[in-house]
Write a protein that holds these residues in place. Structure first.
Motif, PDB file in Angstrom:
ATOM      1  N   LEU A 146      83.855   9.231 -12.740  1.00  0.00           N
ATOM      2  CA  LEU A 146      84.844   9.323 -13.804  1.00  0.00           C
ATOM      3  C   LEU A 146      84.065   9.370 -15.117  1.00  0.00           C
ATOM      4  CD1 LEU A 146      87.857   9.295 -14.436  1.00  0.00           C
ATOM      5  CD2 LEU A 146      87.735   6.820 -14.574  1.00  0.00           C
ATOM      6  N   ILE A 147      84.200  10.471 -15.845  1.00  0.00           N
ATOM      7  CA  ILE A 147      83.390  10.672 -17.045  1.00  0.00           C
ATOM      8  C   ILE A 147      84.285  10.603 -18.278  1.00  0.00           C
ATOM      9  CG2 ILE A 147      81.902  12.289 -18.276  1.00  0.00           C
ATOM     10  CD1 ILE A 147      81.023  13.322 -15.524  1.00  0.00           C
ATOM     11  N   PHE A 148      83.901   9.723 -19.209  1.00  0.00           N
ATOM     12  CA  PHE A 148      84.600   9.566 -20.483  1.00  0.00           C
ATOM     13  C   PHE A 148      83.721  10.118 -21.588  1.00  0.00           C
ATOM     14  CE2 PHE A 148      86.138   5.870 -18.034  1.00  0.00           C
ATOM     15  CZ  PHE A 148      87.503   6.119 -18.102  1.00  0.00           C
ATOM     16  N   HIS A 149      84.357  10.625 -22.637  1.00  0.00           N
ATOM     17  CA  HIS A 149      83.633  11.045 -23.839  1.00  0.00           C
ATOM     18  C   HIS A 149      84.081  10.139 -24.973  1.00  0.00           C
ATOM     19  CE1 HIS A 149      81.890  14.627 -22.058  1.00  0.00           C
ATOM     20  NE2 HIS A 149      83.055  14.813 -21.461  1.00  0.00           N
ATOM     21  N   VAL A 150      83.160   9.303 -25.428  1.00  0.00           N
ATOM     22  CA  VAL A 150      83.447   8.355 -26.497  1.00  0.00           C
ATOM     23  C   VAL A 150      82.568   8.718 -27.689  1.00  0.00           C
ATOM     24  CG1 VAL A 150      83.492   5.921 -27.143  1.00  0.00           C
ATOM     25  CG2 VAL A 150      83.975   6.579 -24.783  1.00  0.00           C
ATOM     26  N   SER A 151      83.170   9.296 -28.699  1.00  0.00           N
ATOM     27  CA  SER A 151      82.483   9.717 -29.928  1.00  0.00           C
ATOM     28  C   SER A 151      81.123  10.363 -29.658  1.00  0.00           C
ATOM     29  CB  SER A 151      82.340   8.554 -30.911  1.00  0.00           C
ATOM     30  OG  SER A 151      81.559   7.530 -30.369  1.00  0.00           O
ATOM     31  N   ASP A 152      81.169  11.510 -29.027  1.00  0.00           N
ATOM     32  CA  ASP A 152      79.994  12.336 -28.711  1.00  0.00           C
ATOM     33  C   ASP A 152      79.007  11.688 -27.744  1.00  0.00           C
ATOM     34  OD1 ASP A 152      81.009  14.301 -30.328  1.00  0.00           O
ATOM     35  OD2 ASP A 152      79.869  13.648 -32.093  1.00  0.00           O
ATOM     36  N   VAL A 153      79.416  10.640 -27.050  1.00  0.00           N
ATOM     37  CA  VAL A 153      78.570  10.015 -26.036  1.00  0.00           C
ATOM     38  C   VAL A 153      79.293  10.122 -24.698  1.00  0.00           C
ATOM     39  CG1 VAL A 153      77.515   7.865 -25.254  1.00  0.00           C
ATOM     40  CG2 VAL A 153      77.564   8.413 -27.690  1.00  0.00           C
ATOM     41  N   GLU A 154      78.590  10.593 -23.705  1.00  0.00           N
ATOM     42  CA  GLU A 154      79.177  10.745 -22.377  1.00  0.00           C
ATOM     43  C   GLU A 154      78.920   9.477 -21.566  1.00  0.00           C
ATOM     44  OE1 GLU A 154      77.739  13.416 -18.907  1.00  0.00           O
ATOM     45  OE2 GLU A 154      79.011  14.639 -20.210  1.00  0.00           O
ATOM     46  N   VAL A 155      80.000   8.814 -21.138  1.00  0.00           N
ATOM     47  CA  VAL A 155      79.909   7.592 -20.353  1.00  0.00           C
ATOM     48  C   VAL A 155      80.398   7.917 -18.948  1.00  0.00           C
ATOM     49  CG1 VAL A 155      80.698   5.220 -20.104  1.00  0.00           C
ATOM     50  CG2 VAL A 155      80.320   6.169 -22.384  1.00  0.00           C
ATOM     51  N   ALA A 156      79.516   7.799 -17.975  1.00  0.00           N
ATOM     52  CA  ALA A 156      79.848   8.112 -16.585  1.00  0.00           C
ATOM     53  C   ALA A 156      80.001   6.818 -15.787  1.00  0.00           C
ATOM     54  CB  ALA A 156      78.766   8.980 -15.976  1.00  0.00           C
ATOM     55  N   LEU A 157      81.180   6.623 -15.235  1.00  0.00           N
ATOM     56  CA  LEU A 157      81.430   5.491 -14.341  1.00  0.00           C
ATOM     57  C   LEU A 157      81.527   6.028 -12.920  1.00  0.00           C
ATOM     58  CD1 LEU A 157      84.132   3.588 -16.404  1.00  0.00           C
ATOM     59  CD2 LEU A 157      81.688   3.141 -16.291  1.00  0.00           C
ATOM     60  N   SER A 158      80.948   5.289 -11.975  1.00  0.00           N
ATOM     61  CA  SER A 158      80.898   5.803 -10.611  1.00  0.00           C
ATOM     62  C   SER A 158      81.162   4.709  -9.597  1.00  0.00           C
ATOM     63  CB  SER A 158      79.518   6.418 -10.349  1.00  0.00           C
ATOM     64  OG  SER A 158      78.539   5.407 -10.422  1.00  0.00           O
ATOM     65  N   THR A 159      81.526   5.129  -8.392  1.00  0.00           N
ATOM     66  CA  THR A 159      81.700   4.154  -7.316  1.00  0.00           C
ATOM     67  C   THR A 159      80.374   3.528  -6.873  1.00  0.00           C
ATOM     68  OG1 THR A 159      81.756   5.967  -5.699  1.00  0.00           O
ATOM     69  CG2 THR A 159      83.871   5.116  -6.478  1.00  0.00           C
ATOM     70  N   PRO A 160      79.216   4.227  -6.971  1.00  0.00           N
ATOM     71  CA  PRO A 160      77.974   3.516  -6.667  1.00  0.00           C
ATOM     72  C   PRO A 160      77.725   2.333  -7.598  1.00  0.00           C
ATOM     73  CG  PRO A 160      77.575   5.854  -6.534  1.00  0.00           C
ATOM     74  CD  PRO A 160      78.970   5.681  -7.068  1.00  0.00           C
ATOM     75  N   LEU A 161      78.143   2.440  -8.860  1.00  0.00           N
ATOM     76  CA  LEU A 161      78.005   1.313  -9.781  1.00  0.00           C
ATOM     77  C   LEU A 161      78.903   0.160  -9.351  1.00  0.00           C
ATOM     78  CD1 LEU A 161      76.914   0.089 -12.412  1.00  0.00           C
ATOM     79  CD2 LEU A 161      78.870   1.140 -13.573  1.00  0.00           C
ATOM     80  N   VAL A 162      80.132   0.467  -8.936  1.00  0.00           N
ATOM     81  CA  VAL A 162      81.037  -0.581  -8.455  1.00  0.00           C
ATOM     82  C   VAL A 162      80.471  -1.232  -7.193  1.00  0.00           C
ATOM     83  CG1 VAL A 162      83.377  -1.038  -7.574  1.00  0.00           C
ATOM     84  CG2 VAL A 162      83.045   0.534  -9.487  1.00  0.00           C
ATOM     85  N   PHE A 163      79.906  -0.415  -6.302  1.00  0.00           N
ATOM     86  CA  PHE A 163      79.274  -0.949  -5.092  1.00  0.00           C
ATOM     87  C   PHE A 163      78.108  -1.863  -5.444  1.00  0.00           C
ATOM     88  CE2 PHE A 163      76.122  -0.681  -1.697  1.00  0.00           C
ATOM     89  CZ  PHE A 163      76.876  -1.115  -0.622  1.00  0.00           C
ATOM     90  N   ASP A 164      77.275  -1.429  -6.393  1.00  0.00           N
ATOM     91  CA  ASP A 164      76.131  -2.248  -6.806  1.00  0.00           C
ATOM     92  C   ASP A 164      76.583  -3.576  -7.422  1.00  0.00           C
ATOM     93  OD1 ASP A 164      73.921  -0.928  -5.946  1.00  0.00           O
ATOM     94  OD2 ASP A 164      73.475   0.051  -7.849  1.00  0.00           O
ATOM     95  N   ILE A 165      77.632  -3.548  -8.212  1.00  0.00           N
ATOM     96  CA  ILE A 165      78.155  -4.795  -8.785  1.00  0.00           C
ATOM     97  C   ILE A 165      78.659  -5.711  -7.683  1.00  0.00           C
ATOM     98  CG2 ILE A 165      79.969  -5.760 -10.257  1.00  0.00           C
ATOM     99  CD1 ILE A 165      79.638  -3.260 -12.032  1.00  0.00           C
ATOM    100  N   GLY A 166      79.301  -5.133  -6.663  1.00  0.00           N
ATOM    101  CA  GLY A 166      79.740  -5.925  -5.519  1.00  0.00           C
ATOM    102  C   GLY A 166      78.579  -6.555  -4.776  1.00  0.00           C
ATOM    103  N   VAL A 167      77.526  -5.780  -4.534  1.00  0.00           N
ATOM    104  CA  VAL A 167      76.334  -6.317  -3.868  1.00  0.00           C
ATOM    105  C   VAL A 167      75.709  -7.415  -4.714  1.00  0.00           C
ATOM    106  CG1 VAL A 167      73.990  -5.736  -3.120  1.00  0.00           C
ATOM    107  CG2 VAL A 167      75.888  -4.248  -2.529  1.00  0.00           C
ATOM    108  N   TYR A 168      75.649  -7.206  -6.020  1.00  0.00           N
ATOM    109  CA  TYR A 168      75.128  -8.208  -6.958  1.00  0.00           C
ATOM    110  C   TYR A 168      75.880  -9.529  -6.796  1.00  0.00           C
ATOM    111  CZ  TYR A 168      74.003 -10.225 -11.572  1.00  0.00           C
ATOM    112  OH  TYR A 168      73.596 -11.034 -12.590  1.00  0.00           O
TER     113      TYR A 168
END
Length: 139
Positions: A97-119
């Motif tokens: 899921l990619i957001f554009h916040v004032s000329d900055v591209e912020v990419a959120l992904s399920t691998p990040l959610v998985f990594d937070i879960g493992v953490y």
């Protein structure tokens, strides 16, 4: 080993270690790091704080029971894998899921959610073991 120097330095060292563990968590998948090693660093910070200040102060600091944290992390990791079913893809297929916040591209992904879960699983499980061992040592 509860010297005055160790008791004074331990809260600052633990905070720095938790901050570093979040850094290692967030840089995973792109560079070396990720949820497991970040969780080990954070659990080590809890252990150091517990040795210096006692188990009761660690339990007050983390608010939730460590196994509850671990269970929530397991739920997050499983949920990250199941999101691919809604797009008719194989289990654990990455979703972005990619957001554009004032000329900055912020990419959120399920691998990040998985990594937070493992953490959270690692912090909860290793933290629970470390606290149980420290409580046993104090008796």
């Amino acid at each position: 080993m509860r010297t005055i120097i160790f008791r004074t330095i331990a809260p600052y060292l633990s905070a720095l270690m938790v901050l570093f563990s979040v850094f290692v968590l967030l840089r995973g998948h792109n560079e070396p790091g990720g949820g497991f090693i970040g969780g080990l660093i954070a659990a080590s910070a809890l252990a150091i704080y517990g040795i210096a200040c006692g188990v009761a102060s660690v339990r007050r600091a983390i608010v939730f029971h460590p196994m509850g944290v671990s269970g929530f992390g397991l739920f997050m990791a499983a949920l990250a894998g199941m999101l691919s079913f809604f797009k008719d893809q194989a289990f654990m297929t990455s979703q972005w899921l990619i957001f554009h916040v004032s000329d900055v591209e912020v990419a959120l992904s399920t691998p990040l959610v998985f990594d937070i879960g493992v953490y959270l699983v690692v912090v909860g499980a290793i933290g629970s073991i470390a606290l149980a061992l420290e409580e046993r040592e104090a008796d």
